[in-house]
Design a protein around this motif. Sequence first.
Motif, PDB file in Angstrom:
ATOM      1  N   ILE A  81       0.968  -1.129  -0.068  1.00  0.00           N
ATOM      2  CA  ILE A  81       0.111   0.053   0.191  1.00  0.00           C
ATOM      3  C   ILE A  81       0.962   1.282  -0.151  1.00  0.00           C
ATOM      4  O   ILE A  81       1.983   1.180   0.588  1.00  0.00           O
ATOM      5  CB  ILE A  81      -0.994  -0.011   1.177  1.00  0.00           C
ATOM      6  N   ARG A  82       0.503   2.352  -0.439  1.00  0.00           N
ATOM      7  CA  ARG A  82       1.026   3.548  -0.537  1.00  0.00           C
ATOM      8  C   ARG A  82       0.472   4.547   0.166  1.00  0.00           C
ATOM      9  O   ARG A  82       1.014   5.794   0.482  1.00  0.00           O
ATOM     10  CB  ARG A  82       1.291   3.925  -1.961  1.00  0.00           C
ATOM     11  N   SER A  83      -0.982   4.623   0.374  1.00  0.00           N
ATOM     12  CA  SER A  83      -1.777   5.774   0.782  1.00  0.00           C
ATOM     13  C   SER A  83      -2.971   5.177   1.449  1.00  0.00           C
ATOM     14  O   SER A  83      -3.466   4.033   1.399  1.00  0.00           O
ATOM     15  CB  SER A  83      -2.146   6.771  -0.414  1.00  0.00           C
ATOM     16  N   GLU A  84      -3.682   5.891   2.244  1.00  0.00           N
ATOM     17  CA  GLU A  84      -4.951   5.676   3.010  1.00  0.00           C
ATOM     18  C   GLU A  84      -5.921   4.983   2.138  1.00  0.00           C
ATOM     19  O   GLU A  84      -6.828   4.039   2.523  1.00  0.00           O
ATOM     20  CB  GLU A  84      -5.551   6.702   3.705  1.00  0.00           C
ATOM     21  N   SER A  85      -6.086   5.411   0.907  1.00  0.00           N
ATOM     22  CA  SER A  85      -7.099   4.994  -0.118  1.00  0.00           C
ATOM     23  C   SER A  85      -6.779   3.625  -0.414  1.00  0.00           C
ATOM     24  O   SER A  85      -7.657   2.786  -0.615  1.00  0.00           O
ATOM     25  CB  SER A  85      -7.233   5.838  -1.231  1.00  0.00           C
ATOM     26  N   ASP A  86      -5.638   3.198  -0.319  1.00  0.00           N
ATOM     27  CA  ASP A  86      -5.270   1.862  -0.592  1.00  0.00           C
ATOM     28  C   ASP A  86      -5.963   0.855   0.254  1.00  0.00           C
ATOM     29  O   ASP A  86      -6.050  -0.418   0.176  1.00  0.00           O
ATOM     30  CB  ASP A  86      -3.932   1.524  -0.582  1.00  0.00           C
ATOM     31  N   LEU A  87      -6.207   1.245   1.775  1.00  0.00           N
ATOM     32  CA  LEU A  87      -6.707   0.344   2.437  1.00  0.00           C
ATOM     33  C   LEU A  87      -8.102  -0.048   2.131  1.00  0.00           C
ATOM     34  O   LEU A  87      -8.777  -1.039   2.669  1.00  0.00           O
ATOM     35  CB  LEU A  87      -6.957   0.899   3.963  1.00  0.00           C
ATOM     36  N   TRP A  88      -8.713   0.575   1.291  1.00  0.00           N
ATOM     37  CA  TRP A  88     -10.182   0.441   0.811  1.00  0.00           C
ATOM     38  C   TRP A  88     -10.221  -0.310  -0.597  1.00  0.00           C
ATOM     39  O   TRP A  88     -11.135  -0.450  -1.104  1.00  0.00           O
ATOM     40  CB  TRP A  88     -11.086   1.520   0.775  1.00  0.00           C
ATOM     41  N   ASN A  89      -8.957  -0.832  -1.087  1.00  0.00           N
ATOM     42  CA  ASN A  89      -8.820  -1.456  -2.558  1.00  0.00           C
ATOM     43  C   ASN A  89      -7.536  -2.408  -2.329  1.00  0.00           C
ATOM     44  O   ASN A  89      -6.857  -2.576  -3.169  1.00  0.00           O
ATOM     45  CB  ASN A  89      -8.510  -0.441  -3.347  1.00  0.00           C
ATOM     46  N   LEU A  90      -7.937  -3.344  -1.312  1.00  0.00           N
ATOM     47  CA  LEU A  90      -6.603  -4.204  -1.053  1.00  0.00           C
ATOM     48  C   LEU A  90      -6.986  -5.565  -1.901  1.00  0.00           C
ATOM     49  O   LEU A  90      -7.820  -5.861  -2.058  1.00  0.00           O
ATOM     50  CB  LEU A  90      -6.794  -4.729   0.425  1.00  0.00           C
ATOM     51  N   HIS A  91      -5.735  -6.125  -2.667  1.00  0.00           N
ATOM     52  CA  HIS A  91      -5.628  -6.971  -3.395  1.00  0.00           C
ATOM     53  C   HIS A  91      -4.588  -8.114  -2.978  1.00  0.00           C
ATOM     54  O   HIS A  91      -4.240  -8.847  -3.498  1.00  0.00           O
ATOM     55  CB  HIS A  91      -5.378  -6.749  -4.861  1.00  0.00           C
ATOM     56  N   ASP A 295     -16.504  -6.701  -3.505  1.00  0.00           N
ATOM     57  CA  ASP A 295     -15.686  -5.446  -3.879  1.00  0.00           C
ATOM     58  C   ASP A 295     -14.869  -4.991  -2.555  1.00  0.00           C
ATOM     59  O   ASP A 295     -15.482  -4.564  -1.480  1.00  0.00           O
ATOM     60  CB  ASP A 295     -16.752  -4.271  -4.175  1.00  0.00           C
ATOM     61  N   PRO A 296     -13.451  -4.813  -2.786  1.00  0.00           N
ATOM     62  CA  PRO A 296     -12.731  -4.463  -1.512  1.00  0.00           C
ATOM     63  C   PRO A 296     -13.203  -3.142  -0.750  1.00  0.00           C
ATOM     64  O   PRO A 296     -12.951  -2.956   0.420  1.00  0.00           O
ATOM     65  CB  PRO A 296     -11.501  -4.320  -2.178  1.00  0.00           C
ATOM     66  N   SER A 297     -13.792  -2.361  -1.783  1.00  0.00           N
ATOM     67  CA  SER A 297     -14.212  -0.978  -1.065  1.00  0.00           C
ATOM     68  C   SER A 297     -15.541  -1.237  -0.071  1.00  0.00           C
ATOM     69  O   SER A 297     -15.834  -0.376   0.492  1.00  0.00           O
ATOM     70  CB  SER A 297     -14.666   0.055  -2.029  1.00  0.00           C
TER      71      SER A 297
END
Length: 579
Positions: A81-91, A295-297
């Motif tokens: 991950i790189r940013s906070e938004s990545d926490l809601w799009n984890l793969h 959906d990861p989100s």
Amino acid sequence: MGIISELPVDLVEKIAAGEVVERPASVVKELIENSIDAGASRIKIVIRGGGRGLISVEDDGCGMGRDDLAKCVLKHATSKIRSESDLWNLHTLGFRGEALAAIGAVSEMEIESRPASEALEGSRIILSFGAADGPHPAGCPSGTRVSVKKLFGNVPARMKFLKSDAVEFGHVHDSVVALALANPSVRFDLSCDGKERLCAHAADFADDDAMKSRIISLVGDSVSAGLKKIYEPAPEISVEGWVSENGRRGGKDIHIFLNGRPVRDRLLIHAVTSALGDGTLRDRYPAAILWMRIDPSKVDVNVHPTKREVRFANSGAVYEFLKSAMRKGLQSGFPTSAGSVRFPGVENAIMRFEERRECQPLRGFSNFASGEKRNLEHRDLFFTSQDLPRLRPIGQLGLSYILCEDENRSLVVIDQHAAHERLGFEALKNQRSRGGVAGQRLLIPERVELSPKELAHVMEHFGALSEAGFEIEHFGGNSVVVKSVPEMLAGISLAGFLSDLASDLEELGASSSADDAVNRILTRIACHSQIRSGDRLSDAEVAALVHDVVRERVTHCPHGRPALVKIDPQEIEKWFKRD
């Protein structure tokens, strides 16, 4: 001067490690997840001494160069991950950047790694209880190998709570099985103390025969009969997998993988078991290996460092979807007490999940007269052994409860299983106090196959089992042979009993006494051998059970649940507005 101070760095690291590294199996899980995220097609796990002596995980993944190897052991350093938004799009399975730093803080850990692009040499770094040495050049194959020794060597309090080598390996085995089921395209090899204990060959998800073979090799032959495939796709939520009606009690053979991650979620497990209708009330559980995609989100996996707990944005819709998909796939399979399976449309569940229609609130239970909810929390509903009155049987309700009237015209409801379980437990205790639990020798000894963890718990308590009326011997591999059983258990499934008993014995702490173990075994014997919920009783059987309950002053089952509840006549009169 204030009393609050900052904790030393080494103590902070040990506390943080405790959240991620609970036992050797936790280390294995974290390292395998890293291997899977690295794109490995083969993972080799070597265990010695239950994980105390050695944990080694080797893969053929992408590997790491020197710079990445130096960073990977730092706290909260990750490539995922790189940013906070990545926490809601984890793969990926990992993302917190905690595991390697946490493991290295409480062990001696060595990591060797080489990217396939580096043809000549790789790199090695060593962490000794948090102190790093390296990276240094090292000759090694492409991929990564992590070796962990002296786990909890600097945390003796944590070491004290580890179980025997066999039990700890059982937990490791369970973790490897779960991850092997979740990732069928990856080959897994597991050995312990020089012996191969598991070999799961890679399987193509689209090859049904190969998938069934892999599932049976990992879960056991018991699920092979009636193994059926289910598939329900949708853009934002889908499920695919294999199910069988031959699962173990308690849902032990239910494996659910959410976006590739093994999860143990009560909501999802209940959705699976409820697809059988009320069959689980008679101790019927499915075996299920299910891959869900959401959906990861719309799912939060950042709930706990172990990442086994999840939260859904719309849990009700997820439950409805999984239950409906299971019933749709099994409508020609498992029978239910109601005959043919009925299920709400899967499409409705998908619409709820995708929020294309409003979710209607569930109507709550209300009082018969006014619709106002009553608070019964403080009412005197339960008996103590001192005030148990005489009871007049009225009849059986729902094949689970016995209705009675006491001397004060109160309605008394008896849980037939809980009450009879207590009677059986007290009878076994009396037999033991008089010299021993009555046993019955089997005409033909029965061989029972267990999981490595179950076997370890059973073998640890052979003495307590003997005192409880069993004669059991290790038969090689993961099996035991049963030669004698308590008379009360005659005719029951020993495989199911020993599996449940192993779970009970696992809950015993390090400070538990031999008597604690024997009582836990007697409790399980009573639970398996007595009247069950769903058993139809004759009038004579009802009268006999009520008589014994009053005579023995039964109020609770051995687990502590109430066996009787009373409802005062005044309360009943209020229901009919006669107060």
